[in-house]
Enzyme design. Structure first.
Site, mmCIF file in Angstrom:
data_model
loop_
_atom_site.group_PDB
_atom_site.id
_atom_site.type_symbol
_atom_site.label_atom_id
_atom_site.label_comp_id
_atom_site.label_asym_id
_atom_site.label_seq_id
_atom_site.Cartn_x
_atom_site.Cartn_y
_atom_site.Cartn_z
ATOM 1 N N GLU A 47 0.865 -1.197 0.000
ATOM 2 C CA GLU A 47 0.000 0.000 0.000
ATOM 3 C C GLU A 47 0.898 1.243 0.000
ATOM 4 O O GLU A 47 1.971 1.229 0.624
ATOM 5 C CB GLU A 47 -0.840 -0.034 1.294
ATOM 6 C CG GLU A 47 -1.645 1.222 1.585
ATOM 7 C CD GLU A 47 -2.229 1.234 3.022
ATOM 8 O OE1 GLU A 47 -1.580 0.709 3.959
ATOM 9 O OE2 GLU A 47 -3.337 1.789 3.184
ATOM 10 N N ASN A 111 -6.891 6.422 -1.540
ATOM 11 C CA ASN A 111 -5.820 5.461 -1.275
ATOM 12 C C ASN A 111 -6.089 4.318 -2.268
ATOM 13 O O ASN A 111 -7.014 3.539 -2.091
ATOM 14 C CB ASN A 111 -5.919 4.999 0.190
ATOM 15 C CG ASN A 111 -4.756 4.120 0.596
ATOM 16 O OD1 ASN A 111 -4.081 3.547 -0.251
ATOM 17 N ND2 ASN A 111 -4.545 3.994 1.898
ATOM 18 N N LYS A 128 -9.474 2.280 -1.841
ATOM 19 C CA LYS A 128 -9.687 1.705 -0.499
ATOM 20 C C LYS A 128 -11.026 2.150 0.108
ATOM 21 O O LYS A 128 -11.301 3.355 0.192
ATOM 22 C CB LYS A 128 -8.522 2.109 0.406
ATOM 23 C CG LYS A 128 -8.518 1.486 1.789
ATOM 24 C CD LYS A 128 -7.215 1.875 2.504
ATOM 25 C CE LYS A 128 -7.082 1.301 3.890
ATOM 26 N NZ LYS A 128 -5.807 1.704 4.531
ATOM 27 N N GLU A 147 -5.942 8.752 7.843
ATOM 28 C CA GLU A 147 -6.499 8.339 6.541
ATOM 29 C C GLU A 147 -7.859 8.993 6.296
ATOM 30 O O GLU A 147 -8.215 9.291 5.164
ATOM 31 C CB GLU A 147 -6.601 6.822 6.451
ATOM 32 C CG GLU A 147 -5.234 6.171 6.343
ATOM 33 C CD GLU A 147 -5.321 4.754 5.838
ATOM 34 O OE1 GLU A 147 -5.898 4.525 4.775
ATOM 35 O OE2 GLU A 147 -4.804 3.862 6.542
ATOM 36 N N CYS A 173 -4.889 -2.903 2.787
ATOM 37 C CA CYS A 173 -4.591 -2.874 4.232
ATOM 38 C C CYS A 173 -5.775 -3.131 5.145
ATOM 39 O O CYS A 173 -6.152 -4.270 5.373
ATOM 40 C CB CYS A 173 -3.878 -1.585 4.607
ATOM 41 S SG CYS A 173 -3.131 -1.740 6.249
ATOM 42 N N ASN A 198 0.350 -1.201 5.388
ATOM 43 C CA ASN A 198 1.287 -0.481 6.270
ATOM 44 C C ASN A 198 0.662 -0.573 7.654
ATOM 45 O O ASN A 198 -0.334 0.106 7.932
ATOM 46 C CB ASN A 198 1.351 1.014 5.934
ATOM 47 C CG ASN A 198 2.108 1.346 4.673
ATOM 48 O OD1 ASN A 198 3.278 1.746 4.702
ATOM 49 N ND2 ASN A 198 1.439 1.225 3.540
HETATM 50 N N1 CDV Z 1 -2.863 1.339 6.620
HETATM 51 C C1 CDV Z 1 -3.811 0.765 7.397
HETATM 52 O O1 CDV Z 1 -4.966 0.623 6.985
HETATM 53 N N2 CDV Z 1 -3.437 0.395 8.656
HETATM 54 C C2 CDV Z 1 -4.338 -0.177 9.605
HETATM 55 C C3 CDV Z 1 -3.933 0.164 11.037
HETATM 56 C C4 CDV Z 1 -4.222 1.553 11.368
HETATM 57 C C5 CDV Z 1 -4.667 -0.669 12.040
HETATM 58 C C6 CDV Z 1 -4.387 -1.704 9.500
HETATM 59 O O2 CDV Z 1 -5.497 -2.247 9.499
HETATM 60 O O3 CDV Z 1 -3.342 -2.345 9.441
#
Ligand code: CDV
Length: 315
Positions: A47, A111, A128, A147, A173, A198
């Site tokens: 990501e 994103n 996203k 975000e 993510c 991430n």
């Molecule tokens: N980049 C993300 O979406 N990170 C989230 C963190 C904040 C919990 C994740 O679900 O990994």
């Protein structure tokens, strides 16, 4: 004969604020070459793979944020060499980035991840849907997770593409924590799900052992792959970025829920696995034959209700 495709997770170590896009693209190309030399035909990058994980900072100057962390076109002159290399090597890839786009006279930010074919052309795009964190400044917190400030919720839903002889879907993510996201792809026949992430090693909201965060990441990956009968490639950007640590543990998970390959560092690293795509098909016709076994007439609350409400059957 069953269909096989060698798939790779190309994990990135930290990208610091001071690192240039050009330097990052060089690293991505080196990872692509390494994966291809191991026989990979489809490579999943993380990501927001071109910059540091910028939602950890509160920034007020939106034009500077746009310039430093968003892409107004993909490919762009800076990222074109990655697309050229994919064509030269004949490999497809997934990559996440901050998308800046003008629609109906309004600047919009997402994103985003794209699927690029082995001819170097963009095949599909995903924006996203599940944006974690907050939109307000939390000066007392060790870091921000903004975000909800920097991105809009994705507006193109969950799709799959017939891609390199496998039906492929994309997530990003935090989507991996929501079974609905995987089920949307599985209901369209997804055989491979690609996902970049991430994930900070620290929990922003309450103290939590780092090992528990990795445990959650792994059990989610294994259960989502199994319950949806898909191959799953989840690729991290990780390590200590400008003083903030994110975990690695990029994985390739089989439709049986078994971890087929996993990274061992928090740095640039490639893992590959020769995936039997028909293993997913077999499970879709047996244990997870949706047409035979799902009962959507009993799942209405899933689309009617967002938050949980207590509704006891006995009043
Ligand atoms: N980049 C993300 O979406 N990170 C989230 C963190 C904040 C919990 C994740 O679900 O990994």
């Amino acid at each position: 004969m069953s269909r096989h495709m060698k798939i790779a997770a190309a994990q990135l170590g930290p990208i610091h604020l001071a690192d240039s896009r050009e330097a990052v693209v060089k690293r991505l190309i080196a990872l692509m070459r390494e994966a291809q030399s191991q026989g990979a035909r489809f490579i999943v990058f993380p990501e927001l793979a071109l910059t540091t994980f910028f939602p950890r900072w509160w920034m007020k100057d939106q034009s500077e944020v746009d310039r430093r962390f968003f892409e107004a076109s993909m490919p762009s002159p800076v990222t074109q060499p990655l697309f050229d290399e994919s064509k030269r090597l004949g490999v497809g890839f997934y990559i996440g980035y901050g998308e800046l786009t003008e629609e109906a006279g309004r600047m919009r930010r997402f994103n985003t991840a794209i699927l690029v074919g082995p001819d170097g052309n963009v095949v599909g795009k995903y924006r996203k849907v599940h944006l974690p964190g907050h939109a307000d400044h939390k000066p007392q917190a060790a870091f921000q997770h903004l975000e909800k400030k920097y991105f809009e919720v994705g507006d193109i839903g969950f799709k799959v593409w017939r891609f390199m002889d496998a039906i492929t879907g994309m997530l990003i993510c935090n989507d991996r924590r929501w079974p609905e996201a995987f089920r949307m792809l599985a209901l369209q026949g997804a055989e491979i799900v690609a996902l970049g992430f991430n994930t900070p090693t620290e929990n922003l909201h309450y103290p939590e052992p780092p090992a528990l965060r990795v445990h959650h990441h792994l059990i989610m990956a294994q259960s989502m792959a199994f319950q949806n009968a898909t191959w799953l490639v989840e690729t991290a950007k990780c390590g200590v970025e400008d003083g903030f640590r994110m975990f690695g543990h990029s994985v390739i998970v089989a439709p049986t829920g078994e971890i087929a390959a996993k990274t061992t560092t928090e740095d640039d690293e490639v893992i590959c696995f020769n995936a039997d795509i028909d293993l997913a098909q077999n499970l879709k016709q047996t244990m997870f034959n949706f047409a035979a076994h799902r009962r959507p007439e009993h799942y209405k609350l899933i689309i009617e209700r967002i938050g949980a409400e207590v509704t006891p059957a006995n009043g």
